[in-house]
Write an enzyme that holds these catalytic residues in place. Sequence first.
Site, PDB file in Angstrom:
ATOM      1  N   ASP A  35      52.423 -29.370 -42.355  1.00 23.81           N
ATOM      2  CA  ASP A  35      52.027 -29.776 -41.019  1.00 23.81           C
ATOM      3  C   ASP A  35      51.721 -31.283 -41.026  1.00 23.81           C
ATOM      4  O   ASP A  35      51.527 -31.881 -42.082  1.00 23.81           O
ATOM      5  CB  ASP A  35      50.788 -28.956 -40.631  1.00 23.81           C
ATOM      6  N   PHE A  36      51.649 -31.882 -39.822  1.00 23.86           N
ATOM      7  CA  PHE A  36      51.366 -33.314 -39.750  1.00 23.86           C
ATOM      8  C   PHE A  36      49.893 -33.579 -39.422  1.00 23.86           C
ATOM      9  O   PHE A  36      49.112 -33.944 -40.290  1.00 23.86           O
ATOM     10  CB  PHE A  36      52.285 -34.005 -38.728  1.00 23.86           C
ATOM     11  N   ASP A  37      49.495 -33.360 -38.166  1.00 23.54           N
ATOM     12  CA  ASP A  37      48.130 -33.676 -37.750  1.00 23.54           C
ATOM     13  C   ASP A  37      47.110 -32.791 -38.461  1.00 23.54           C
ATOM     14  O   ASP A  37      47.216 -31.564 -38.443  1.00 23.54           O
ATOM     15  CB  ASP A  37      47.989 -33.513 -36.235  1.00 23.54           C
ATOM     16  N   ASP A 221      46.547 -26.828 -41.074  1.00 22.70           N
ATOM     17  CA  ASP A 221      45.104 -26.878 -40.812  1.00 22.70           C
ATOM     18  C   ASP A 221      44.673 -26.251 -39.496  1.00 22.70           C
ATOM     19  O   ASP A 221      43.473 -26.166 -39.231  1.00 22.70           O
ATOM     20  CB  ASP A 221      44.642 -28.339 -40.791  1.00 22.70           C
TER      21      ASP A 221
END
Length: 301
Positions: A35-37, A221
């Site tokens: 994932d990124f954020d 997250d």
Amino acid sequence: MGSQPEPLTTPATPSGRDGLAAILAQPKKAVVAIDFDGTLAEIVADPEQARAHPDAVPALAALAPHVASVAVITGRPAGVAVRYGGFAGVPGLEHLVVLGHYGAERWDAVTGTVHTPAPHPGVAAARAELPGFLESHGAWRGTWVEEKGQAVAVHTRRARDPQAAFEALRDPLGELATRHGLVLEPGRMVLELRPPGMDKGVALTAYLREVGAESVLYAGDDLGDLPAFAAVEKLRSDGMPGLLVAADTVISDLAERADLTLSGPESVTAFLTALAARLQPEGDVVPQPGGEAARRSAPGA
């Protein structure tokens, strides 16, 4: 001589240890999906200010040449994630794939182009309604609408009481989404209206099938990562080893299902760097967090 790489953290569960062992044994059959954020980038009040952790790109570039593929799977538009991540034109990331909008969009480093479907008409209709809708629910002050092309999101992080605003808007926005043929995707102080039929689990499963992966690591997250966790759990039940990493403990449902729980993007990038070091041929230099490098020496060297 440079500092030695950090030791590789051991997963807490047998399934996670099996997943990591499979990745280490046959890395060229492994996909690392992230994932990124909140995982590669810190969560910030203004999503437009989010940037990948300084150690994220070096960690991915060190890891990517040794595995089948590295893929970033994000709810953001793919091109935005590439810009905010600084992923384009990086040596070592020539085959990076970014699956944006939960897999509806795709950016490939090989071509440097984004492939995107035609926008769902319900997104434009819902977007047009949102200013009046939010005002009628007393939630205009402090909320912020993010235009995402294939989706539209309402952020409550800047509201006087972010959690209260989030809870107050969740059901009404769900009804608005349904009315326009969309689905509501809740996240960390954000409610996203997007087209149905695609989530990170669908995107991850399809990509693993495409590249012929035999093991997988997934790190995330937020609530939007739960479908990817479920997909890896399903794949494990079918015989594919997998390692599930929670980037932090904010979302308890995610942390409870994880094989390994970390403490934010800095911790995630350190883990990826350590994994890259384990996969590096003896004697090669491994980039380390903070710009340092460590040489993996033969025993006794």
